[in-house]
Design a protein around this motif. Structure first.
Motif, PDB file in Angstrom:
ATOM      1  N   THR A  22       0.845  -1.192   0.000  1.00  0.00           N
ATOM      2  CA  THR A  22       0.000   0.000   0.000  1.00  0.00           C
ATOM      3  C   THR A  22       0.878   1.238   0.000  1.00  0.00           C
ATOM      4  O   THR A  22       1.925   1.261   0.645  1.00  0.00           O
ATOM      5  CB  THR A  22      -0.881   0.032   1.270  1.00  0.00           C
ATOM      6  N   ASP A  23       0.444   2.247  -0.703  1.00  0.00           N
ATOM      7  CA  ASP A  23       1.221   3.491  -0.684  1.00  0.00           C
ATOM      8  C   ASP A  23       0.770   4.366   0.491  1.00  0.00           C
ATOM      9  O   ASP A  23      -0.200   4.049   1.184  1.00  0.00           O
ATOM     10  CB  ASP A  23       1.095   4.221  -2.023  1.00  0.00           C
ATOM     11  N   ASP A  24       1.486   5.456   0.698  1.00  0.00           N
ATOM     12  CA  ASP A  24       1.215   6.303   1.865  1.00  0.00           C
ATOM     13  C   ASP A  24      -0.206   6.845   1.877  1.00  0.00           C
ATOM     14  O   ASP A  24      -0.849   6.913   2.917  1.00  0.00           O
ATOM     15  CB  ASP A  24       2.208   7.476   1.913  1.00  0.00           C
ATOM     16  N   GLN A  25      -0.655   7.212   0.666  1.00  0.00           N
ATOM     17  CA  GLN A  25      -1.994   7.790   0.582  1.00  0.00           C
ATOM     18  C   GLN A  25      -3.047   6.765   1.014  1.00  0.00           C
ATOM     19  O   GLN A  25      -3.987   7.085   1.727  1.00  0.00           O
ATOM     20  CB  GLN A  25      -2.255   8.201  -0.859  1.00  0.00           C
ATOM     21  N   THR A  26      -2.836   5.523   0.548  1.00  0.00           N
ATOM     22  CA  THR A  26      -3.777   4.464   0.910  1.00  0.00           C
ATOM     23  C   THR A  26      -3.740   4.221   2.414  1.00  0.00           C
ATOM     24  O   THR A  26      -4.780   4.060   3.060  1.00  0.00           O
ATOM     25  CB  THR A  26      -3.428   3.175   0.136  1.00  0.00           C
ATOM     26  N   LYS A  27      -2.546   4.211   2.974  1.00  0.00           N
ATOM     27  CA  LYS A  27      -2.417   4.019   4.433  1.00  0.00           C
ATOM     28  C   LYS A  27      -3.171   5.120   5.177  1.00  0.00           C
ATOM     29  O   LYS A  27      -3.860   4.855   6.164  1.00  0.00           O
ATOM     30  CB  LYS A  27      -0.935   4.075   4.836  1.00  0.00           C
ATOM     31  N   GLN A  28      -3.030   6.326   4.656  1.00  0.00           N
ATOM     32  CA  GLN A  28      -3.699   7.474   5.265  1.00  0.00           C
ATOM     33  C   GLN A  28      -5.220   7.282   5.234  1.00  0.00           C
ATOM     34  O   GLN A  28      -5.891   7.459   6.247  1.00  0.00           O
ATOM     35  CB  GLN A  28      -3.278   8.735   4.489  1.00  0.00           C
ATOM     36  N   VAL A  29      -5.737   6.897   4.054  1.00  0.00           N
ATOM     37  CA  VAL A  29      -7.180   6.706   3.917  1.00  0.00           C
ATOM     38  C   VAL A  29      -7.650   5.636   4.900  1.00  0.00           C
ATOM     39  O   VAL A  29      -8.664   5.799   5.590  1.00  0.00           O
ATOM     40  CB  VAL A  29      -7.550   6.308   2.466  1.00  0.00           C
ATOM     41  N   LEU A  30      -6.856   4.575   4.981  1.00  0.00           N
ATOM     42  CA  LEU A  30      -7.250   3.471   5.865  1.00  0.00           C
ATOM     43  C   LEU A  30      -7.250   3.909   7.331  1.00  0.00           C
ATOM     44  O   LEU A  30      -8.145   3.553   8.112  1.00  0.00           O
ATOM     45  CB  LEU A  30      -6.288   2.287   5.663  1.00  0.00           C
ATOM     46  N   SER A  31      -6.258   4.738   7.702  1.00  0.00           N
ATOM     47  CA  SER A  31      -6.154   5.165   9.100  1.00  0.00           C
ATOM     48  C   SER A  31      -7.351   6.025   9.505  1.00  0.00           C
ATOM     49  O   SER A  31      -7.657   6.159  10.683  1.00  0.00           O
ATOM     50  CB  SER A  31      -4.842   5.915   9.329  1.00  0.00           C
ATOM     51  N   GLU A  32      -8.016   6.588   8.488  1.00  0.00           N
ATOM     52  CA  GLU A  32      -9.179   7.426   8.803  1.00  0.00           C
ATOM     53  C   GLU A  32     -10.461   6.596   8.927  1.00  0.00           C
ATOM     54  O   GLU A  32     -11.515   7.115   9.274  1.00  0.00           O
ATOM     55  CB  GLU A  32      -9.357   8.502   7.721  1.00  0.00           C
ATOM     56  N   MET A  33     -10.358   5.306   8.588  1.00  0.00           N
ATOM     57  CA  MET A  33     -11.549   4.464   8.666  1.00  0.00           C
ATOM     58  C   MET A  33     -11.530   3.746  10.028  1.00  0.00           C
ATOM     59  O   MET A  33     -10.469   3.489  10.593  1.00  0.00           O
ATOM     60  CB  MET A  33     -11.565   3.401   7.561  1.00  0.00           C
ATOM     61  N   SER A  34     -12.718   3.397  10.509  1.00  0.00           N
ATOM     62  CA  SER A  34     -12.708   2.686  11.781  1.00  0.00           C
ATOM     63  C   SER A  34     -13.704   1.536  11.722  1.00  0.00           C
ATOM     64  O   SER A  34     -14.542   1.459  10.823  1.00  0.00           O
ATOM     65  CB  SER A  34     -13.062   3.647  12.902  1.00  0.00           C
TER      66      SER A  34
END
Ligand code: GLU
Length: 478
Positions: free
Chosen positions: A387-399
């Motif tokens: 996963t790229d950084d942007q994807t990691k970021q999007v995922l971190s915003e999901m719960s």
């Protein structure tokens, strides 16, 4: 009315690029609109600057664009002489001597060293545009001149106004004060451009000269030659410059704009799209529309609609026009076209079925701007990608998705048929069981199955990635 005849006259010093293609294309449209003839003539008098392979490449790219000539050295019409200047040196030689006899030209025996010395002296005296000092104008020829090399110079009349009625610019005037006695035939017997171009345009019965505006300052010299021979001038039409976004003349150094036609071919642009965009550089139709076929351009061409100001080359618009033409392809055409641009050194297609390749390519039909752009989309199907950084970021915003993903993994691993419909059913069921919808449902699923937060239709993409890789992807993120 006699048939109109127009010519594109490249020097084989380089390859077909946006600038010279625009000239060729406008000549083509002008000729075809009036049922005339489109000619290609090779202006190869500057032998040292000729580039090997340039002529062949220009013809090949013109054919590809759909602007192959009706007449050229490959399909000459015997009535009009040779279509290549290096085959006509004897003709120019004869004509130059004819002008001497008529008193319009004279032999100049000045050596290059003498000419250079005089030029420097003039510059030192503050003359910005030095001219030939006419030392040989009234020379009495003697025995000593017999075996000496000479240039032939045109005797430019003094203080005469030369008027050109240009199709694009209207009336343009020049004063011969600005023009020195210019060489028409060099001591090596090779004609200069300004002389050969006139002889050829007359030999070939050219009715309209359409070319770039850098040639407008040559035109008065050419007019003087027409007048000296008593020939009728063609109609001149000087197209305004094509500039890049920094307002400099478009060149191979112009930022991210591709310059050569071969580069567009390599990157997967369609000839119809290039034709379409280039025809709108410095010319515009009456209607607002922007997508036109060659036939439509031929039909609506109107020489009164050339732009009087420079046109800016816009790579974003070029891509957009290409994407429009790609959308016009039917599925089979799209697949056949796009497949050629897959970078097989990165994406190993062996073992992939034709059906799989076709399905993957069609996922991107609506969004591809040009063929080789497909390579920006294929990672999710091949690489052991992370996963790229942007994807990691999007995922971190999901719960609150962990339980759902575990269930997703279980359901996907037990699927017998790993097909779009079955996968859709799985996603639907997850939505119901975990009371999720929209982004909350799809985004975690997309990221865990494809390792990316964006991509085409989810269920179809998952099915095409394949069960094994999808399960590994989920595992790698859990
Ligand atoms: N050979 C010239 C060029 O490549 C063309 C000049 C003309 O069209 O008269 O710029």
């Amino acid at each position: 009315m006699d048939k109109i005849r127009l010519r594109y006259a490249p020097s084989p010093t380089g390859f077909l690029h946006i600038g010279n293609t625009r000239t060729a294309l406008m000549n083509y449209l002008f000729a075809k609109h009036y049922g005339g003839v489109f000619i290609v003539r090779i202006e190869d008098t500057d032998i040292e600057r000729n580039v090997e392979g340039a002529i062949e490449s220009q013809f090949d790219n013109m054919e590809w664009l759909g602007i192959g000539p009706d007449e050229s050295f490959l399909n000459p019409n015997k009535l009009y002489g040779k279509y290549m200047q290096s085959k006509k040196f004897d003709v120019y030689d004869k004509k130059a001597h004819e002008l001497i006899e008529k008193g319009y030209a004279y032999k100049c025996f000045c050596t290059p060293e003498e000419l250079e010395k005089d030029r420097e002296e003039q510059l030192a005296r503050g003359i910005v545009a030095p001219q030939y000092n006419r030392k040989c104008l009234n020379l009495t020829l003697t025995e000593e001149h017999k075996n000496k090399p000479y240039n032939i110079r045109f005797k430019v009349p003094e203080n005469k106004i030369i008027k050109i009625n240009d199709v694009v610019r209207g009336d343009v005037e020049f004063n011969t004060k600005e023009i020195g006695d210019f060489v028409i035939l060099k001591s090596n017997k090779i004609a200069t451009y300004n002389f050969a171009v006139v002889i050829d345009d007359v030999d070939m019965a050219i009715t309209h000269v359409v070319r770039g505006e850098e040639h407008i300052s040559n035109t008065p010299r050419q007019c003087l030659i027409y007048e000296a021979f008593g020939w009728k001038e063609p109609k001149f039409c000087h197209l305004t410059l094509i500039v890049d976004e920094t307002k400099k003349k478009l060149s191979k150094r112009s930022g991210n704009a591709l310059f050569f036609i071969s580069q567009y071919r390599e990157q997967g642009y369609l000839p119809e799209a290039l034709f379409n965009y280039i025809a709108l550089l410095g010319w515009s139709p009456k209607v607002e529309q922007e997508i036109f076929s060659k036939e439509e351009f031929v039909k609506m061409f109107d020489e009164a609609r050339f732009s009087k100001s420079p046109s800016t080359f816009d790579m974003v618009k070029m891509k957009w026009i290409n994407s429009q033409w790609m959308k016009k392809l039917d599925d089979k055409q799209f697949v056949d076209f796009t497949k050629k641009f897959i970078d097989e050194s990165k994406f190993n297609l062996s073992g992939k079925s034709d059906q799989w390749i076709e399905d993957v390519l069609l996922l991107f039909k609506k969004e591809l701007e040009f063929g080789s752009q497909i390579n920006e989309h294929l990672d999710i199907f091949f690489a052991k990608n992370a996963t790229d950084d942007q994807t990691k970021q999007v995922l971190s915003e999901m719960s609150d998705y962990k339980e759902m993903i575990l269930d997703l993994k279980k359901k996907l691993s037990s699927l017998k048929e790993f097909k779009e419909q079955e996968i859709k059913d799985v996603i639907k069921k997850l939505g119901e069981d975990f009371s999720k919808k929209g982004k909350d449902l799809f985004m975690p699923i997309r990221i865990f199955t494809t390792l990316s937060f964006h991509g085409p239709e989810l269920a179809k993409t998952i099915s095409l990635i394949g069960q094994e890789k999808v399960l590994l992807n989920i595992e790698s993120l859990i």
